[in-house]
Design a protein around this motif. Structure first.
Motif, PDB file in Angstrom:
ATOM      1  N   LEU A 146       1.035  -0.953  -0.003  1.00 43.46           N
ATOM      2  CA  LEU A 146       0.106  -0.087   0.131  1.00 43.46           C
ATOM      3  C   LEU A 146       0.823   1.404  -0.129  1.00 43.46           C
ATOM      4  O   LEU A 146       2.071   0.974   0.380  1.00 43.46           O
ATOM      5  N   THR A 147       0.702   2.753  -0.695  1.00 47.78           N
ATOM      6  CA  THR A 147       1.342   3.764  -1.032  1.00 47.78           C
ATOM      7  C   THR A 147       0.309   4.786  -0.328  1.00 47.78           C
ATOM      8  O   THR A 147      -0.314   4.635  -0.190  1.00 47.78           O
ATOM      9  N   GLY A 155     -16.679   0.899  -5.856  1.00 45.72           N
ATOM     10  CA  GLY A 155     -17.439   1.082  -6.503  1.00 45.72           C
ATOM     11  C   GLY A 155     -18.265   2.633  -6.628  1.00 45.72           C
ATOM     12  O   GLY A 155     -18.308   3.023  -7.284  1.00 45.72           O
ATOM     13  N   THR A 156     -18.458   1.553  -5.103  1.00 36.26           N
ATOM     14  CA  THR A 156     -19.370   3.772  -4.381  1.00 36.26           C
ATOM     15  C   THR A 156     -18.427   4.102  -3.703  1.00 36.26           C
ATOM     16  O   THR A 156     -18.286   5.537  -4.601  1.00 36.26           O
ATOM     17  N   TYR A 157     -17.472   3.715  -2.698  1.00 36.95           N
ATOM     18  CA  TYR A 157     -16.732   4.329  -2.099  1.00 36.95           C
ATOM     19  C   TYR A 157     -15.270   4.585  -2.530  1.00 36.95           C
ATOM     20  O   TYR A 157     -14.878   3.457  -3.473  1.00 36.95           O
ATOM     21  N   GLN A 158     -14.298   5.536  -2.486  1.00 39.40           N
ATOM     22  CA  GLN A 158     -13.644   6.082  -3.205  1.00 39.40           C
ATOM     23  C   GLN A 158     -12.540   5.587  -1.934  1.00 39.40           C
ATOM     24  O   GLN A 158     -11.991   7.346  -1.456  1.00 39.40           O
ATOM     25  N   ILE A 159     -12.281   4.407  -1.198  1.00 38.51           N
ATOM     26  CA  ILE A 159     -10.578   4.833  -0.121  1.00 38.51           C
ATOM     27  C   ILE A 159     -10.178   5.421  -0.674  1.00 38.51           C
ATOM     28  O   ILE A 159      -8.902   4.887  -0.664  1.00 38.51           O
ATOM     29  N   ALA A 160      -9.243   6.360   0.121  1.00 38.15           N
ATOM     30  CA  ALA A 160      -8.213   7.426  -0.091  1.00 38.15           C
ATOM     31  C   ALA A 160      -6.920   6.448   0.928  1.00 38.15           C
ATOM     32  O   ALA A 160      -7.413   6.505   2.265  1.00 38.15           O
ATOM     33  N   VAL A 161      -5.687   5.835   1.273  1.00 34.91           N
ATOM     34  CA  VAL A 161      -4.752   4.479   1.364  1.00 34.91           C
ATOM     35  C   VAL A 161      -3.848   6.440   2.562  1.00 34.91           C
ATOM     36  O   VAL A 161      -3.632   6.808   1.217  1.00 34.91           O
ATOM     37  N   ARG A 162      -3.605   6.150   3.792  1.00 40.12           N
ATOM     38  CA  ARG A 162      -2.752   7.439   4.074  1.00 40.12           C
ATOM     39  C   ARG A 162      -2.384   6.962   4.542  1.00 40.12           C
ATOM     40  O   ARG A 162      -2.049   6.256   5.605  1.00 40.12           O
ATOM     41  N   LEU A 173      -3.736   4.598   7.371  1.00 40.70           N
ATOM     42  CA  LEU A 173      -5.455   5.020   7.525  1.00 40.70           C
ATOM     43  C   LEU A 173      -6.454   5.048   6.346  1.00 40.70           C
ATOM     44  O   LEU A 173      -5.177   4.754   5.096  1.00 40.70           O
ATOM     45  N   PHE A 174      -7.734   4.122   6.581  1.00 46.13           N
ATOM     46  CA  PHE A 174      -8.026   4.600   5.345  1.00 46.13           C
ATOM     47  C   PHE A 174      -9.273   5.476   5.208  1.00 46.13           C
ATOM     48  O   PHE A 174     -10.278   5.798   5.759  1.00 46.13           O
ATOM     49  N   TYR A 175      -9.604   6.595   4.385  1.00 47.91           N
ATOM     50  CA  TYR A 175     -10.136   7.886   4.894  1.00 47.91           C
ATOM     51  C   TYR A 175     -11.187   7.593   2.859  1.00 47.91           C
ATOM     52  O   TYR A 175     -11.027   7.524   2.729  1.00 47.91           O
ATOM     53  N   GLU A 176     -12.659   7.547   3.134  1.00 52.58           N
ATOM     54  CA  GLU A 176     -13.608   7.549   2.382  1.00 52.58           C
ATOM     55  C   GLU A 176     -13.553   9.411   2.099  1.00 52.58           C
ATOM     56  O   GLU A 176     -14.642   9.975   3.471  1.00 52.58           O
ATOM     57  N   LEU A 182     -13.649   8.126   8.587  1.00 53.78           N
ATOM     58  CA  LEU A 182     -11.633   7.610   8.495  1.00 53.78           C
ATOM     59  C   LEU A 182     -11.358   6.072   9.111  1.00 53.78           C
ATOM     60  O   LEU A 182     -12.500   6.020  10.765  1.00 53.78           O
ATOM     61  N   ILE A 183     -11.077   5.180   8.632  1.00 52.84           N
ATOM     62  CA  ILE A 183     -11.046   3.992  10.022  1.00 52.84           C
ATOM     63  C   ILE A 183      -9.425   4.062   9.964  1.00 52.84           C
ATOM     64  O   ILE A 183      -8.859   3.793   9.184  1.00 52.84           O
ATOM     65  N   SER A 184      -9.286   4.171  11.293  1.00 54.57           N
ATOM     66  CA  SER A 184      -7.927   4.731  12.128  1.00 54.57           C
ATOM     67  C   SER A 184      -7.344   3.387  12.365  1.00 54.57           C
ATOM     68  O   SER A 184      -6.066   4.220  12.913  1.00 54.57           O
ATOM     69  N   GLY A 185      -7.297   2.166  12.500  1.00 59.33           N
ATOM     70  CA  GLY A 185      -6.469   1.405  13.475  1.00 59.33           C
ATOM     71  C   GLY A 185      -6.494   1.919  15.018  1.00 59.33           C
ATOM     72  O   GLY A 185      -7.344   2.463  15.390  1.00 59.33           O
ATOM     73  N   ASP A 186      -5.040   1.589  14.763  1.00 67.01           N
ATOM     74  CA  ASP A 186      -5.458   2.405  16.020  1.00 67.01           C
ATOM     75  C   ASP A 186      -3.905   3.435  16.451  1.00 67.01           C
ATOM     76  O   ASP A 186      -3.553   4.782  17.149  1.00 67.01           O
TER      77      ASP A 186
END
Length: 331
Positions: A146-147, A155-162, A173-176, A182-186
Protein backbone atom coordinates in the motif's frame (compact mmCIF):
# COMPACT_ATOMS: atom_id res chain seq x y z
CA UNK A 1 -21.50 -8.73 -12.21
CA UNK A 2 -22.43 -8.24 -8.57
CA UNK A 3 -25.84 -6.82 -7.78
CA UNK A 4 -26.14 -3.25 -6.59
CA UNK A 5 -25.97 -2.96 -2.80
CA UNK A 6 -26.26 -0.13 -0.33
CA UNK A 7 -22.65 0.58 0.64
CA UNK A 8 -21.90 0.33 4.32
CA UNK A 9 -19.13 -0.05 6.88
CA UNK A 10 -19.81 -2.97 9.22
CA UNK A 11 -17.79 -3.39 12.43
CA UNK A 12 -16.69 -6.91 13.32
CA UNK A 13 -15.70 -7.34 16.96
CA UNK A 14 -13.18 -10.10 17.67
CA UNK A 15 -11.76 -11.37 20.97
CA UNK A 16 -8.02 -11.09 21.57
CA UNK A 17 -5.70 -12.66 24.15
CA UNK A 18 -4.15 -9.24 24.80
CA UNK A 19 -4.67 -6.79 27.63
CA UNK A 20 -6.22 -4.23 25.27
CA UNK A 21 -9.30 -6.47 24.93
CA UNK A 22 -11.42 -6.87 21.81
CA UNK A 23 -10.26 -5.58 18.45
CA UNK A 24 -12.63 -4.08 15.89
CA UNK A 25 -12.04 -4.82 12.23
CA UNK A 26 -14.25 -3.58 9.41
CA UNK A 27 -16.17 -5.07 6.53
CA UNK A 28 -16.79 -2.73 3.61
CA UNK A 29 -19.85 -3.97 1.74
CA UNK A 30 -20.15 -2.31 -1.66
CA UNK A 31 -19.84 -3.55 -5.24
CA UNK A 32 -16.55 -4.88 -3.90
CA UNK A 33 -16.37 -6.54 -0.47
CA UNK A 34 -13.28 -5.47 1.46
CA UNK A 35 -12.02 -6.52 4.88
CA UNK A 36 -9.92 -3.98 6.77
CA UNK A 37 -7.72 -5.66 9.39
CA UNK A 38 -7.99 -9.35 10.19
CA UNK A 39 -7.91 -9.90 13.96
CA UNK A 40 -5.49 -11.89 16.13
CA UNK A 41 -3.97 -15.29 15.26
CA UNK A 42 -6.34 -17.40 17.37
CA UNK A 43 -8.95 -20.05 16.60
CA UNK A 44 -11.48 -18.07 18.66
CA UNK A 45 -11.00 -14.97 16.53
CA UNK A 46 -11.21 -16.93 13.28
CA UNK A 47 -14.45 -18.60 14.37
CA UNK A 48 -15.91 -15.23 15.42
CA UNK A 49 -14.92 -13.73 12.07
CA UNK A 50 -16.59 -16.55 10.15
CA UNK A 51 -19.79 -16.22 12.23
CA UNK A 52 -20.06 -12.48 11.69
CA UNK A 53 -19.41 -12.82 7.97
CA UNK A 54 -22.20 -15.42 7.83
CA UNK A 55 -24.50 -12.93 9.57
CA UNK A 56 -24.02 -10.76 6.46
CA UNK A 57 -24.57 -13.70 4.11
CA UNK A 58 -20.86 -13.85 3.32
CA UNK A 59 -17.83 -16.05 3.77
CA UNK A 60 -14.11 -15.49 3.37
CA UNK A 61 -14.23 -16.58 -0.27
CA UNK A 62 -16.55 -13.62 -1.02
CA UNK A 63 -13.88 -11.07 -0.13
CA UNK A 64 -12.45 -9.03 -2.99
CA UNK A 65 -9.63 -7.45 -0.98
CA UNK A 66 -8.02 -7.50 2.46
CA UNK A 67 -6.26 -4.38 3.75
CA UNK A 68 -4.41 -3.96 7.04
CA UNK A 69 -3.72 -0.77 9.02
CA UNK A 70 -0.56 -2.02 10.76
CA UNK A 71 1.40 -5.12 11.67
CA UNK A 72 0.47 -5.68 15.32
CA UNK A 73 -0.95 -9.19 15.72
CA UNK A 74 -4.41 -8.11 16.88
CA UNK A 75 -4.78 -6.44 13.47
CA UNK A 76 -2.63 -8.63 11.18
CA UNK A 77 -2.68 -11.99 12.96
CA UNK A 78 -5.18 -13.86 10.76
CA UNK A 79 -3.78 -12.48 7.51
CA UNK A 80 -1.75 -15.62 6.61
CA UNK A 81 -4.81 -17.84 7.12
CA UNK A 82 -7.04 -15.55 5.07
CA UNK A 83 -4.45 -15.21 2.31
CA UNK A 84 -4.05 -18.98 2.05
CA UNK A 85 -7.80 -19.64 2.09
CA UNK A 86 -8.82 -16.92 -0.37
CA UNK A 87 -5.75 -16.56 -2.57
CA UNK A 88 -5.88 -12.79 -1.99
CA UNK A 89 -2.80 -10.70 -1.33
CA UNK A 90 -2.87 -8.67 1.87
CA UNK A 91 -2.67 -4.90 1.41
CA UNK A 92 0.01 -3.66 3.82
CA UNK A 93 2.52 -0.82 3.91
CA UNK A 94 6.09 -2.07 3.18
CA UNK A 95 7.40 -0.75 6.51
CA UNK A 96 4.90 -2.93 8.34
CA UNK A 97 6.13 -6.03 6.54
CA UNK A 98 9.67 -5.03 7.53
CA UNK A 99 8.58 -4.51 11.14
CA UNK A 100 6.78 -7.84 11.32
CA UNK A 101 9.78 -9.78 10.09
CA UNK A 102 12.16 -7.80 12.29
CA UNK A 103 10.09 -8.77 15.32
CA UNK A 104 9.41 -12.41 14.42
CA UNK A 105 12.78 -13.29 12.91
CA UNK A 106 16.08 -12.64 14.64
CA UNK A 107 16.03 -11.98 18.40
CA UNK A 108 14.60 -8.54 18.91
CA UNK A 109 17.13 -5.77 19.51
CA UNK A 110 16.50 -4.13 22.88
CA UNK A 111 17.23 -0.45 22.42
CA UNK A 112 20.30 0.68 24.39
CA UNK A 113 18.57 4.06 24.72
CA UNK A 114 16.38 2.53 27.40
CA UNK A 115 19.33 2.01 29.75
CA UNK A 116 18.07 -1.39 30.88
CA UNK A 117 19.87 -2.89 33.89
CA UNK A 118 21.55 -6.31 33.56
CA UNK A 119 19.01 -9.13 33.41
CA UNK A 120 16.03 -6.93 32.59
CA UNK A 121 16.63 -7.01 28.83
CA UNK A 122 15.87 -10.74 28.74
CA UNK A 123 12.62 -10.17 30.62
CA UNK A 124 11.76 -7.36 28.22
CA UNK A 125 12.38 -9.52 25.18
CA UNK A 126 10.09 -12.22 26.55
CA UNK A 127 7.33 -9.66 27.16
CA UNK A 128 7.81 -8.16 23.72
CA UNK A 129 7.62 -11.59 22.08
CA UNK A 130 4.31 -12.24 23.84
CA UNK A 131 2.94 -8.92 22.54
CA UNK A 132 4.03 -9.39 18.94
CA UNK A 133 3.83 -13.15 18.51
CA UNK A 134 2.41 -14.37 15.19
CA UNK A 135 1.66 -18.06 14.78
CA UNK A 136 2.73 -17.74 11.18
CA UNK A 137 4.59 -14.68 9.85
CA UNK A 138 3.13 -13.12 6.73
CA UNK A 139 5.27 -14.14 3.78
CA UNK A 140 6.24 -11.28 1.42
CA UNK A 141 4.67 -13.21 -1.47
CA UNK A 142 1.30 -12.77 0.27
CA UNK A 143 1.56 -8.96 0.36
CA UNK A 144 0.45 -6.19 -2.00
CA UNK A 145 2.16 -2.96 -0.98
CA UNK A 146 0.00 0.00 0.00
CA UNK A 147 1.20 3.53 -0.77
CA UNK A 148 0.16 6.93 0.56
CA UNK A 149 -2.82 8.46 -1.31
CA UNK A 150 -3.49 5.24 -3.21
CA UNK A 151 -7.23 4.98 -3.88
CA UNK A 152 -9.20 1.77 -3.34
CA UNK A 153 -12.32 1.81 -5.56
CA UNK A 154 -15.03 -0.41 -4.06
CA UNK A 155 -17.76 0.81 -6.41
CA UNK A 156 -19.39 3.65 -4.48
CA UNK A 157 -16.60 4.35 -2.03
CA UNK A 158 -13.28 5.81 -3.12
CA UNK A 159 -11.12 4.94 -0.14
CA UNK A 160 -7.83 6.81 0.15
CA UNK A 161 -4.88 5.12 1.83
CA UNK A 162 -3.09 7.59 4.11
CA UNK A 163 0.32 6.75 5.53
CA UNK A 164 0.44 8.26 9.02
CA UNK A 165 3.49 6.95 10.90
CA UNK A 166 3.65 7.19 14.66
CA UNK A 167 1.96 4.29 16.41
CA UNK A 168 4.00 2.17 14.00
CA UNK A 169 6.22 3.30 11.14
CA UNK A 170 4.02 2.00 8.34
CA UNK A 171 0.62 2.61 9.92
CA UNK A 172 -2.03 3.53 7.35
CA UNK A 173 -5.53 4.96 7.71
CA UNK A 174 -8.40 4.51 5.28
CA UNK A 175 -10.34 7.67 4.43
CA UNK A 176 -13.50 8.08 2.38
CA UNK A 177 -13.63 11.79 1.45
CA UNK A 178 -17.23 11.90 0.19
CA UNK A 179 -18.64 10.20 3.30
CA UNK A 180 -15.93 11.77 5.49
CA UNK A 181 -15.28 8.64 7.51
CA UNK A 182 -11.92 7.37 8.66
CA UNK A 183 -10.86 3.86 9.65
CA UNK A 184 -8.07 4.69 12.07
CA UNK A 185 -6.59 1.40 13.33
CA UNK A 186 -4.69 2.31 16.49
CA UNK A 187 -3.67 5.78 15.31
CA UNK A 188 -6.70 7.53 16.81
CA UNK A 189 -8.82 6.00 19.58
CA UNK A 190 -11.60 7.40 21.73
CA UNK A 191 -11.05 5.49 24.98
CA UNK A 192 -7.30 4.80 24.83
CA UNK A 193 -4.33 7.11 24.47
CA UNK A 194 -2.41 6.05 21.33
CA UNK A 195 1.13 5.00 22.15
CA UNK A 196 3.85 5.52 19.51
CA UNK A 197 5.99 2.38 19.64
CA UNK A 198 9.78 2.43 19.64
CA UNK A 199 11.16 1.40 16.26
CA UNK A 200 14.59 0.33 15.10
CA UNK A 201 15.69 0.24 11.45
CA UNK A 202 19.05 -1.46 11.26
CA UNK A 203 21.31 0.36 13.71
CA UNK A 204 19.16 3.49 13.74
CA UNK A 205 16.38 4.14 16.22
CA UNK A 206 13.55 6.27 14.85
CA UNK A 207 12.02 8.92 17.12
CA UNK A 208 8.38 7.89 16.68
CA UNK A 209 6.57 10.37 18.95
CA UNK A 210 7.73 13.44 16.98
CA UNK A 211 6.67 11.57 13.83
CA UNK A 212 3.28 10.90 15.39
CA UNK A 213 2.84 14.62 16.07
CA UNK A 214 3.62 15.40 12.43
CA UNK A 215 0.98 12.87 11.40
CA UNK A 216 -1.52 14.50 13.76
CA UNK A 217 -0.88 17.83 12.03
CA UNK A 218 -1.73 16.21 8.70
CA UNK A 219 -4.84 14.63 10.22
CA UNK A 220 -5.99 18.01 11.57
CA UNK A 221 -6.30 19.30 7.98
CA UNK A 222 -8.64 16.50 6.89
CA UNK A 223 -12.43 16.85 6.75
CA UNK A 224 -13.65 13.99 8.95
CA UNK A 225 -17.01 13.39 10.60
CA UNK A 226 -16.80 9.78 11.85
CA UNK A 227 -13.90 7.67 13.09
CA UNK A 228 -14.02 3.87 13.04
CA UNK A 229 -11.24 2.89 15.51
CA UNK A 230 -9.43 -0.39 16.01
CA UNK A 231 -10.71 -0.61 19.59
CA UNK A 232 -14.08 0.65 20.78
CA UNK A 233 -17.13 2.00 18.99
CA UNK A 234 -17.25 4.48 16.14
CA UNK A 235 -17.25 8.07 17.38
CA UNK A 236 -17.84 11.55 15.95
CA UNK A 237 -14.56 13.22 15.10
CA UNK A 238 -13.48 16.46 16.71
CA UNK A 239 -10.12 18.19 16.63
CA UNK A 240 -10.46 18.14 20.41
CA UNK A 241 -9.13 14.58 20.27
CA UNK A 242 -5.87 15.86 18.80
CA UNK A 243 -5.64 18.55 21.46
CA UNK A 244 -6.21 15.95 24.18
CA UNK A 245 -3.40 13.77 22.83
CA UNK A 246 -0.98 16.69 22.68
CA UNK A 247 -1.94 17.78 26.19
CA UNK A 248 -1.43 14.24 27.50
CA UNK A 249 2.12 14.10 26.19
CA UNK A 250 2.84 17.66 27.31
CA UNK A 251 1.86 16.74 30.87
CA UNK A 252 3.89 13.52 30.78
CA UNK A 253 6.91 15.47 29.51
CA UNK A 254 6.62 18.05 32.27
CA UNK A 255 6.41 15.23 34.83
CA UNK A 256 9.58 13.77 33.32
CA UNK A 257 11.31 17.13 33.70
CA UNK A 258 10.23 17.24 37.34
CA UNK A 259 11.70 13.77 37.88
CA UNK A 260 14.99 14.82 36.26
CA UNK A 261 15.10 17.88 38.51
CA UNK A 262 14.90 15.55 41.52
CA UNK A 263 17.32 12.81 40.44
CA UNK A 264 19.66 15.10 38.44
CA UNK A 265 20.00 12.58 35.61
CA UNK A 266 18.50 9.23 34.69
CA UNK A 267 18.06 6.66 31.96
CA UNK A 268 14.74 6.03 30.24
CA UNK A 269 14.36 2.98 32.47
CA UNK A 270 14.98 4.96 35.67
CA UNK A 271 12.61 7.75 34.68
CA UNK A 272 9.89 5.30 33.60
CA UNK A 273 10.02 3.46 36.92
CA UNK A 274 9.39 6.72 38.76
CA UNK A 275 6.74 7.98 36.35
CA UNK A 276 4.77 4.72 36.33
CA UNK A 277 5.58 2.92 39.61
CA UNK A 278 2.43 0.80 39.37
CA UNK A 279 2.35 -1.86 36.72
CA UNK A 280 5.70 -0.85 35.23
CA UNK A 281 6.97 -4.38 34.71
CA UNK A 282 3.62 -5.62 33.40
CA UNK A 283 3.62 -3.07 30.56
CA UNK A 284 7.30 -2.20 30.44
CA UNK A 285 7.61 -2.06 26.64
CA UNK A 286 4.68 0.34 26.27
CA UNK A 287 5.80 2.49 29.20
CA UNK A 288 9.41 2.69 28.02
CA UNK A 289 8.27 3.57 24.49
CA UNK A 290 6.14 6.42 25.83
CA UNK A 291 8.86 7.80 28.13
CA UNK A 292 11.51 7.56 25.43
CA UNK A 293 9.16 9.37 23.05
CA UNK A 294 8.76 12.24 25.51
CA UNK A 295 12.52 12.38 26.03
CA UNK A 296 12.95 12.56 22.25
CA UNK A 297 10.64 15.58 22.18
CA UNK A 298 12.48 17.26 25.04
CA UNK A 299 15.85 16.56 23.44
CA UNK A 300 14.71 17.99 20.09
CA UNK A 301 13.58 21.15 21.87
CA UNK A 302 17.00 21.50 23.52
CA UNK A 303 15.55 21.01 26.99
CA UNK A 304 17.31 17.76 27.90
CA UNK A 305 20.67 16.32 26.89
CA UNK A 306 21.58 12.64 26.53
CA UNK A 307 24.93 11.51 27.93
CA UNK A 308 27.14 8.78 26.49
CA UNK A 309 25.83 6.37 29.16
CA UNK A 310 22.24 6.82 27.85
CA UNK A 311 21.28 8.98 30.83
CA UNK A 312 19.36 12.23 30.35
CA UNK A 313 19.69 15.49 32.25
CA UNK A 314 18.16 18.94 31.90
CA UNK A 315 20.26 21.35 29.88
CA UNK A 316 21.28 24.05 32.39
CA UNK A 317 20.91 26.65 29.64
CA UNK A 318 17.29 25.70 28.87
CA UNK A 319 14.73 28.43 29.52
CA UNK A 320 12.69 27.37 32.57
CA UNK A 321 9.62 29.27 31.37
CA UNK A 322 9.90 27.75 27.90
CA UNK A 323 10.23 24.30 29.46
CA UNK A 324 6.70 24.51 30.88
CA UNK A 325 5.13 25.09 27.48
CA UNK A 326 7.57 23.52 25.05
CA UNK A 327 5.20 21.36 23.06
CA UNK A 328 4.34 22.80 19.65
CA UNK A 329 0.56 22.79 19.37
CA UNK A 330 -1.49 22.44 16.23
CA UNK A 331 -2.95 25.85 15.30
Amino acid sequence: MKKKVTPQVIPIILPTPYQVGDVVIYLIVDEQVVLIDTGPPTEEALAALRRQLQDQGLQLSDLDAVLVTHHHPDHLGLAPVIAQETGLKIGLHPLELYSQHQETGEPYHIFPDWGLPPGFAQKMEKQFRAMTRMKEPLDPSMVASLTDRQVIDTGTYQIAVRHFPGHTMGHVLFYEPAEKWLISGDFLLEKFMPNPMSFQMGDQRIATLPLYFESLRCLSKMDITTVFPGHGRAFPYSRTFIGNILEHYRKRSIEILQILQIIDKGTTFEVAQRLYPRGFEREAFLVLSKVLGCLDLLERQGIVVKDHDWAYHIDPEADAVFMADFLPMIP
